[in-house]
Design an enzyme around this catalytic site. Sequence first.
Site, PDB file in Angstrom:
ATOM      1  N   HIS A  43       0.839  -1.214   0.000  1.00  0.00           N
ATOM      2  CA  HIS A  43       0.000   0.000   0.000  1.00  0.00           C
ATOM      3  C   HIS A  43       0.864   1.252   0.000  1.00  0.00           C
ATOM      4  O   HIS A  43       1.547   1.559   0.979  1.00  0.00           O
ATOM      5  CB  HIS A  43      -0.924  -0.002   1.223  1.00  0.00           C
ATOM      6  N   ARG A  86      -5.349  15.358   6.596  1.00  0.00           N
ATOM      7  CA  ARG A  86      -5.848  15.080   5.251  1.00  0.00           C
ATOM      8  C   ARG A  86      -6.032  16.372   4.446  1.00  0.00           C
ATOM      9  O   ARG A  86      -5.720  16.423   3.266  1.00  0.00           O
ATOM     10  CB  ARG A  86      -7.175  14.313   5.338  1.00  0.00           C
ATOM     11  N   HIS A 133     -12.240   3.445  -3.117  1.00  0.00           N
ATOM     12  CA  HIS A 133     -11.468   4.106  -2.056  1.00  0.00           C
ATOM     13  C   HIS A 133     -11.868   3.660  -0.665  1.00  0.00           C
ATOM     14  O   HIS A 133     -11.029   3.310   0.177  1.00  0.00           O
ATOM     15  CB  HIS A 133     -11.585   5.629  -2.181  1.00  0.00           C
ATOM     16  N   ARG A 144     -16.976   5.241   2.528  1.00  0.00           N
ATOM     17  CA  ARG A 144     -17.315   6.661   2.591  1.00  0.00           C
ATOM     18  C   ARG A 144     -17.371   7.270   1.184  1.00  0.00           C
ATOM     19  O   ARG A 144     -18.294   8.012   0.851  1.00  0.00           O
ATOM     20  CB  ARG A 144     -16.248   7.404   3.429  1.00  0.00           C
ATOM     21  N   HIS A 180      -9.666   0.933   1.501  1.00  0.00           N
ATOM     22  CA  HIS A 180      -9.489   1.366   2.887  1.00  0.00           C
ATOM     23  C   HIS A 180     -10.705   0.898   3.689  1.00  0.00           C
ATOM     24  O   HIS A 180     -11.837   1.158   3.288  1.00  0.00           O
ATOM     25  CB  HIS A 180      -9.437   2.893   2.979  1.00  0.00           C
ATOM     26  N   GLU A 232     -10.464   2.636   8.937  1.00  0.00           N
ATOM     27  CA  GLU A 232      -9.234   3.317   9.376  1.00  0.00           C
ATOM     28  C   GLU A 232      -9.529   4.246  10.555  1.00  0.00           C
ATOM     29  O   GLU A 232      -8.717   4.382  11.467  1.00  0.00           O
ATOM     30  CB  GLU A 232      -8.619   4.119   8.217  1.00  0.00           C
ATOM     31  N   HIS A 285      -5.744  -1.122   6.451  1.00  0.00           N
ATOM     32  CA  HIS A 285      -5.850  -0.638   7.843  1.00  0.00           C
ATOM     33  C   HIS A 285      -6.666  -1.593   8.722  1.00  0.00           C
ATOM     34  O   HIS A 285      -6.116  -2.250   9.597  1.00  0.00           O
ATOM     35  CB  HIS A 285      -6.400   0.798   7.934  1.00  0.00           C
ATOM     36  N   ASP A 293       2.395   3.287   2.872  1.00  0.00           N
ATOM     37  CA  ASP A 293       1.259   4.214   2.843  1.00  0.00           C
ATOM     38  C   ASP A 293       1.654   5.664   2.586  1.00  0.00           C
ATOM     39  O   ASP A 293       1.938   6.029   1.453  1.00  0.00           O
ATOM     40  CB  ASP A 293       0.478   4.045   4.164  1.00  0.00           C
TER      41      ASP A 293
HETATM   42 ZN   LIG Z   1      -4.077   4.677   1.981  1.00  0.00          ZN
END
Ligand SMILES: [Zn+2]
Length: 443
Positions: free
Chosen positions: A36, A63, A192, A195, A219, A222, A256, A307
């Site tokens: 990842h 983020r 992704h 969400r 993901h 997470e 995750h 990551d």
């Molecule tokens: Zn990631």
Amino acid sequence: MCDRSAQILEVAQVGDLQNTILLNNRALLPGLVNAHSHAFQRVIRGRTEYRTANERDSFWTWREMMYSAALRLTPEDVYDASRMAFLEMALSGITSLGEFHYLHHAPEGSAYDDPNLMAKEVVRAANDVGLRIALLRVAYARSGYETETNPQQIRFIENDPAAYLKNLELLEKDLGEIDGARRMAWTGVAPHSVRAVTLDYLKEVIGVANSKQLPVHMHVAEQPAEVSTCIAEYGRSPVALLATEGLLSERFTGIHVIHVTPKAIRMLADARAMVCACPTTERNLGDGIVPVSRFFNQGLRVSLGTDSHVEIDLLEDARELEYHERLLKTERVVLASAEDNGRSALAARLFDCATINGAESINAPGGNLEPGRPADFFTVDLDDPSIAGASSDDLLSAIIFSLSRTAIRDVVVGGKRIVEDGRHAQQEDIVERFRALQKKLWG
Ligand SMILES: [Zn+2]
């Protein structure tokens, strides 16, 4: 020993070898597999470690900072940032990687003439460094359930699953033409997260991935907010949603998988799904601790990823799996299997996470030194101060728990030596161009 096709023919005892080069004082290990990566995030290393205006910094505030860098990168910048990340991977013994790629469009949100231009820049960077790459093309449809659109996500969005699948098919075709049978670059499907992708969209793209036998990465759990919002939208946690909708399989890797119940872990195990832990990034982002002992107890295969690239050292990720559990449980040797008391049993289990499990997750051809596999390996200097004096019984433990990157001398991918005596042939050029990129981005 390997043949002209760079496949391993035979693994022999030293006494049986003739006409071969003996690697003096070196141990030879299968190349590491980094399952990842977000290569472009290399540009924010060291640039998010301060308080922002918010009263509490978290994954979500990080983020926004990461997005603001992502918005500014040209295709050439992505190439330079990726080459830097991949150089560091090569120097640390990684020979294959899975790139979870979501930076598709131009900065103002329009598609490039070639909708896979950015993906191909990442692939070009990997291949120029000499690494194998699974380009896990990300599907991203929305900011979240009942969430206003985040303008910083404009480069990721493909609203329509048909458009996503068309672009995936184009990428498969283009990589096939570039790559032929070398298996240096291939694709995978990466919705992704629950969400960012609706259930109907998920079903459509995972259905196609399964019919083509492509790896599926996503993901999963997470952050606690992802879980609670999924329950609000669907009445089920992310893992329960995926399981009850039949979306888990042996090709599925959850990235995750931190905030999960014992029941969710059983659902993943029942589907023979895999998990990819990224503990260096997870500790940097304050995500939480991956419950690896519970995964192992249920027979789940665990791979590793670097990551966000705050640090690129997959063996550090391997040792953190064990260390985080030691801190939680105030015990030692937590992840060793109950059936094997051997001195290397714990190290071997962690090393599998960094090699063969990663290869299974991204569908890479390496991961193990056995006949028929490609000659992907690295060597370590047994006199390096970090492991000098280790006995053969304890060597793997010394490598897993104590190896410094300075000990890694040669890295070979498909029989080609890409790192020689600790250096990569393009190292100066890669570093110089990356330094210029950082200056342009940050002043
Ligand atoms: Zn990631």
